[in-house]
Design an enzyme around this catalytic site. Structure first.
Site, PDB file in Angstrom:
ATOM      1  N   HIS A  40       0.936  -0.862   0.462  1.00  0.00           N
ATOM      2  CA  HIS A  40      -0.099  -0.098   0.364  1.00  0.00           C
ATOM      3  C   HIS A  40       0.787   1.319  -0.002  1.00  0.00           C
ATOM      4  O   HIS A  40       0.349   1.854  -0.541  1.00  0.00           O
ATOM      5  CB  HIS A  40      -0.923   0.202   1.717  1.00  0.00           C
ATOM      6  CG  HIS A  40      -2.037  -0.687   1.061  1.00  0.00           C
ATOM      7  ND1 HIS A  40      -3.187  -0.818   1.258  1.00  0.00           N
ATOM      8  CD2 HIS A  40      -2.472  -2.588   0.496  1.00  0.00           C
ATOM      9  CE1 HIS A  40      -4.096  -1.801   1.118  1.00  0.00           C
ATOM     10  NE2 HIS A  40      -3.780  -3.041   0.554  1.00  0.00           N
TER      11      HIS A  40
ATOM     12  N   HIS B 133      -2.137 -12.584  -1.832  1.00  0.00           N
ATOM     13  CA  HIS B 133      -3.319 -12.968  -1.093  1.00  0.00           C
ATOM     14  C   HIS B 133      -2.787 -14.456  -0.639  1.00  0.00           C
ATOM     15  O   HIS B 133      -3.886 -15.028  -0.180  1.00  0.00           O
ATOM     16  CB  HIS B 133      -4.299 -13.174  -1.903  1.00  0.00           C
ATOM     17  CG  HIS B 133      -5.143 -11.519  -1.418  1.00  0.00           C
ATOM     18  ND1 HIS B 133      -5.894 -11.376  -2.544  1.00  0.00           N
ATOM     19  CD2 HIS B 133      -5.058 -10.475  -1.497  1.00  0.00           C
ATOM     20  CE1 HIS B 133      -6.700 -10.473  -2.456  1.00  0.00           C
ATOM     21  NE2 HIS B 133      -5.595  -9.628  -1.728  1.00  0.00           N
TER      22      HIS B 133
END
Length: 725
Positions: free
Chosen positions: A92, A256
């Site tokens: 991020h 993920h």
């Protein structure tokens, strides 16, 4: 992920109204003043690259490895390992990068500041940075926050059994938020009402699909749960980060493979984000009143998903689960839409309760990787070839975390990959002896008798160097890519005139390189800049000021195979106020585009003012148009353009046929004296720009004008010379 229609703009009753409140359309000249030395606690002489060289890199990485499993009571590690949350932090921090203007990204550690530190998508990442503080405090200025955020993500991956592609340091910190980035116009978190048009076409100036998200809504477009429709949003945002379909699949699936999303209870239990939290919270946000507020009771995105059975270890289990099960939509305890495997056993470990297991779960956007036809092919290949998946993720992760760093010459540290990558805009190393002062004098003489005009000399150098973007360190004169596709064909570069100038310069280059002794050579990149210097010196001489423009050889020429045409297309100016060019696809007023361009060139208000008025005096306008050339002596480097702009004897009126063009008429006779564009008149209309223009228009500013023009000119010519810093 619920927006709860929260407005990030509370209206405090006693807050003083700013100029921007009174005049919302006021030109944002202040963006040229951000990150000044006044905000830097380290002082002007601090050199981060030199400090980084003193870093005990091995010891730092060892400390980071220890941190991964050093769970703290105030924020316990999921699965006993902080690695997954540090991967998210690094992702991020860097994932805000977008190719259209090079802004965003992790190059300055902006995740520490608003708005990023308080975006809904960054919920609880503040805890990750606080976990890092003891290590940052220990190593001090030898490692920047910007570098530490990315390196920690790399170490996290390695500590979970993944082999990364490498790491490069070199990201120097800043001490205040970037105010030049357009994150969108919505006034509610997760809003989308201002950024889409037509058939969900994302605004070309934005990358994320929702206000306050890095990429897309994990519940599908606007929380719809539609995994097929999500493909368009995913491509729209990842493509604008310069990622292709394979990189998209690798990044999403790779990320993920680790960790979980948190939605133990409704998001109403979360407190205010860091920027809205009370002073006693000390910059920590999203404090939850549900249960313990952390660990098994954590509320972050509202989604409660764990993808794999080994969430703190690299595996291929994401794809194994994605293809093994059929999926049905459900809701998290927070009410968010997610998917659970049908007829599956409880095989996914709980993050905090030993011996407890759950059914496999996925996000809506995870299913997109299986059911979208193109993504599905790639996912199936990665499922069947885990090594190909690992290699693709390693390369895509390196690109994600290094895309905004510019050329490899800026890379620091012992883990810099040796492989040259096309997205790094490679330039061959200089493997010859550079020209000396005598050679420069001889080359200047050749340029003076080349038959090229001052405007052609200056204009070509400007076209080459002004592609630089301080945001992602791309573009600039080094590489001489102005002679290659796509730059040589850009309308703003006047291809026919450019070809003529380059042919002449290449002839001078060839003659010199064939006759020079001792292995000396001059690159075309250097010669283009030197030609511009000659033009500036001649224009100054015509104004009665003798000046020698500083010149530093050392550039080299890139090859076409080192130049990604599609990637460089993002650097093409739609509007260039410095050359009074407005393209057909321009969508913003010329003066706004001018300030934006100046900010990307790292120019101050005085530098912008003296540069544009000097370039008008020389007249490097595209097509030779006279707009803004407010002088009777074009080609002479003086302040006459500003004198005439500020002359109250001239009245300016818009031209009906062109909203960007104005006529300057004599107030008494009504006779048309000049024409100008919005990029010209803004220096008389904007109070800040006018105040500086007045300084350069004063009677005692003759030599100052030339001196300051030369300094600003050299700054642009050397903007990409990181070796000179």
């Amino acid at each position: 992920m619920s927006s709860e229609a929260k407005c990030p703009f509370p209206h405090a009753a006693n807050r003083s109204r700013s100029n921007q409140d009174w005049w919302p359309n006021q030109l944002r000249v202040d963006v040229l003043n951000q990150h000044s030395n006044k905000s830097n606690p380290l002082g002007e002489k601090f050199n981060y690259a030199e400090e980084f060289k003193k870093l005990d890199y091995k010891a730092l990485k060892a400390d980071l490895v220890k941190l991964m499993t050093d769970s703290q009571d105030w924020w316990p590690a999921d699965f006993g390992h902080y690695g997954p949350q540090f991967v998210r932090m690094a992702w991020h921090a860097t994932g805000t990068y977008r190719t259209m203007d090079g802004r965003g990204g992790g190059g300055r550690g902006q995740q520490r500041f608003a708005p990023l530190n308080s975006w809904p998508d960054n919920v609880n990442i503040d805890k990750s940075r606080r976990l890092l503080w003891p290590i940052k405090q220990k190593y001090g200025q030898r490692i920047s926050w910007a570098d530490l955020l990315v390196l920690t993500g790399n170490v996290a991956l390695e500590s979970m059994g993944f082999r990364t592609f490498g790491f490069a340091g070199g990201r120097a910190d800043v001490w205040e938020p970037d105010t030049d980035v357009n994150w969108g116009a919505e006034t509610t978190w997760l809003g989308t009402d201002k950024r889409f048009s037509g058939d969900r076409e994302l605004d070309e100036n934005l990358s994320a699909t929702h206000m306050g998200l890095i990429y897309v809504n994990p519940e599908g477009p606007d929380g719809s749960g539609d995994y097929m429709a999500a493909a368009k949003d995913i491509r729209a945002t990842f493509y604008r980060m310069a990622m292709d379909d394979e990189e998209i699949v690798a990044l999403i699936a790779g990320g993920h493979t680790f960790g979980k999303a948190h939605g133990a209870a409704p998001e109403s239990h979360k407190g205010a984000e860091p920027e809205g939290a009370p002073i006693e919270a000390q910059g920590l946000g999203w404090v939850s009143n549900f249960g313990d507020g952390y660990g098994k009771d954590t509320v972050s995105s509202g989604l409660e998903v764990t993808w794999t059975k080994t969430p703190a270890l690299w595996s291929n289990n994401f794809f194994e689960n994605l293809f093994k099960y059929e999926w049905e939509i459900t809701k998290s305890p927070a009410g968010a839409k997610q998917w659970v495997a049908k007829d599956a056993e409880d095989i996914i470990p709980d993050a905090h309760i030993k011996g407890k297991f759950h059914k496999p779960t996925m996000l809506t956007t995870d299913l997109t990787l299986r059911f979208d036809p193109e993504f599905g092919k790639i996912s199936k290949r990665f499922y069947e070839d885990p090594q190909a998946f690992a290699e693709a993720f390693a390369r895509a992760w390196f690109k994600l975390t290094h895309r905004d760093m510019g050329p490899r010459s800026r890379y620091l540290g012992p883990e810099v990959p040796k492989e040259e990558l096309i997205w790094q805009d490679p330039i061959p190393e200089v493997d010859y002896k550079l020209v000396d002062a005598a050679d420069v004098t001889a080359l200047k003489a050749k340029l003076l008798t080349s038959g090229l005009s001052v405007s052609e000399l200056v204009g070509t150098a400007w076209a080459s160097a002004s592609t630089f973007r301080g945001s992602d360190k791309r573009g600039g004169a080094n590489g001489a890519r102005i002679r290659l596709a796509p730059m040589k064909d850009w309308e703003v570069n006047q291809p026919e005139q450019l070809a003529k100038v380059l042919k002449t310069l290449e002839g001078i280059q060839a003659d010199f390189n064939q006759s020079a002794s001792g292995g000396k050579q001059v690159s075309l990149a250097d010669l283009i800049v030197l030609a511009g210097s000659v033009g500036v010196e001649q224009a100054a001489k015509a104004a009665g000021v003798n000046v020698s423009v500083p010149f530093a050889a050392g550039r080299n020429d890139a090859r076409q195979d080192q130049t990604d045409v599609e990637s460089f297309a993002a650097l093409e100016p739609r509007t260039d106020g410095f050359r009074n060019y407005v393209g057909k696809k321009n969508g913003v007023p010329a003066e706004v585009a001018l300030i934006d361009k100046a900010q990307l060139l790292c120019l101050s208000v005085p530098e912008l003012t003296v540069l544009i008025s000097g370039l008008r005096a020389i007249n490097i306008n595209v097509g030779g148009v006279k707009h803004g050339v407010l002088t009777r002596t074009p080609g002479v480097l003086n302040n006459e353009v500003l004198l005439n702009l500020l002359d109250m004897g001239t009245q300016w009126k818009p031209v009906e046929s062109d909203a960007n063009v104005f006529e300057g008429r004599d107030r008494k006779s009504g006779e048309v004296k000049w024409t100008a564009t919005r990029a010209d008149l803004v220096f008389g209309s904007n109070s800040i720009l006018r105040s500086v223009a007045e300084v350069y228009a004063e009677s005692d500013a003759k030599e100052k004008f030339v001196k300051d023009f030369v300094a600003a000119w050299v700054k642009v010519m050397n903007a990409d010379r990181f070796d000179l810093a």
